[in-house]
Design a protein around this motif. Structure first.
Motif, PDB file in Angstrom:
ATOM      1  N   ARG A   1      -5.666  -4.221 -12.134  1.00  0.00           N
ATOM      2  CA  ARG A   1      -5.836  -3.419 -10.803  1.00  0.00           C
ATOM      3  C   ARG A   1      -4.435  -3.170 -10.079  1.00  0.00           C
ATOM      4  O   ARG A   1      -4.073  -2.195  -9.241  1.00  0.00           O
ATOM      5  CB  ARG A   1      -6.495  -4.403  -9.998  1.00  0.00           C
TER       6      ARG A   1
ATOM      7  N   ARG B   1      -3.046   0.146  -8.692  1.00  0.00           N
ATOM      8  CA  ARG B   1      -2.722   0.233  -7.268  1.00  0.00           C
ATOM      9  C   ARG B   1      -1.167   0.906  -7.078  1.00  0.00           C
ATOM     10  O   ARG B   1      -0.861   1.699  -6.491  1.00  0.00           O
ATOM     11  CB  ARG B   1      -2.388  -1.141  -6.673  1.00  0.00           C
TER      12      ARG B   1
ATOM     13  N   ASN C   1      -0.108   4.088  -5.036  1.00  0.00           N
ATOM     14  CA  ASN C   1       1.181   4.243  -4.338  1.00  0.00           C
ATOM     15  C   ASN C   1       2.025   5.377  -4.344  1.00  0.00           C
ATOM     16  O   ASN C   1       2.746   5.708  -3.945  1.00  0.00           O
ATOM     17  CB  ASN C   1       1.748   2.645  -4.276  1.00  0.00           C
TER      18      ASN C   1
ATOM     19  N   CYS D   1       0.743  -1.264  -0.051  1.00  0.00           N
ATOM     20  CA  CYS D   1      -0.114  -0.054   0.021  1.00  0.00           C
ATOM     21  C   CYS D   1       0.949   1.123   0.170  1.00  0.00           C
ATOM     22  O   CYS D   1       2.282   1.235  -0.053  1.00  0.00           O
ATOM     23  CB  CYS D   1      -0.794   0.019   1.067  1.00  0.00           C
TER      24      CYS D   1
ATOM     25  N   PHE E   1      -6.350   0.348   1.778  1.00  0.00           N
ATOM     26  CA  PHE E   1      -6.059  -0.747   1.305  1.00  0.00           C
ATOM     27  C   PHE E   1      -6.826  -1.933   1.951  1.00  0.00           C
ATOM     28  O   PHE E   1      -6.842  -2.120   3.186  1.00  0.00           O
ATOM     29  CB  PHE E   1      -4.531  -1.022   1.202  1.00  0.00           C
TER      30      PHE E   1
END
Length: 215
Positions: A74, A78, A82, A27, A62
């Motif tokens: 995805r 992500r 981040n 995350c 997250f």
């Protein structure tokens, strides 16, 4: 921790230590932790990954089931998110900037209060409309005197002790014979330990600061 996705008859949440298997997803705060909910009668529930730093989903949203199949799209989205939430500089870049800043003449050392960053000469024009203050050698040795405290109690609360309290804590730890200290959210205690070690008038004390503060 807000675990609404895993929230039926849950009595508790346990952290599952890694056993050398697949790496945990990341995350914005770094590698996540694997959790498992415990139900009635010690019944084990479904495992999930969540942020290792924030205990409130409002601070880090997250969430991923351990057995969930995540699409490549995805994963890429992500990673982009981040990246967008990472600090403006890496740790190595911050160290390089600090060395450059420390070598400047005293009258050229400036700190941007709005951006909470030391300003190099080439950056001053971009921050000309911001509030800036001079920086002394003493403040460079104890940078927490410059920084605004973080006050989110659920994710990154800091304890900026007064000098009197910091010295009392350090004297107490030294008097009890402690040689290793873990400073959790206490940067001023960490700074004081480092400064006392430099004096070489006391038994050296090793310390590590755990603080979610990229500054």
């Amino acid at each position: 921790m807000d675990t609404s996705e895993a929230n039926d008859d849950t009595l508790g949440i346990e952290v599952i230590l890694p056993d050398g298997g697949k790496p945990a997803p990341c995350c914005p705060h770094g590698p996540t932790l694997l959790f498992e909910k415990v139900g009635k009668g010690d019944e084990k529930g479904r495992r999930f990954y969540a942020c290792s730093a924030c205990r409130d989903r409002k601070d880090c949203k997250f969430f991923q089931w351990e057995d969930e199949k995540v699409s490549e799209a995805r994963v890429l989205a992500r990673e982009a998110e981040n990246q967008s939430k990472r600090p403006p500089f890496t740790q190595q870049e911050y160290c390089k900037r600090f060395r450059k800043f420390a070598s400047l003449p005293l009258d050229e050392k400036k700190f941007c209060q709005d951006c909470q960053i030391l300003l190099l000469p080439s950056e001053r024009e971009a921050h000309s409309s911001h509030r800036s203050t001079p920086v002394t050698a003493a403040q460079l040795r104890r940078p927490s005197a410059l920084l605004r405290p973080l006050d989110n109690k659920k994710s990154n609360a800091q304890y900026l002790f007064t000098d009197r309290s910091s010295h009392f804590l350090l004297d107490t730890l030294a008097g009890l014979g402690y040689k290793r200290v873990l400073c959790v959210g206490t940067p001023r205690l960490q700074e004081l330990i480092k400064l006392r070690n430099l004096e070489q008038n006391h038994e050296p004390m090793k310390s590590l600061l755990l603080d979610i503060d990229f500054r």
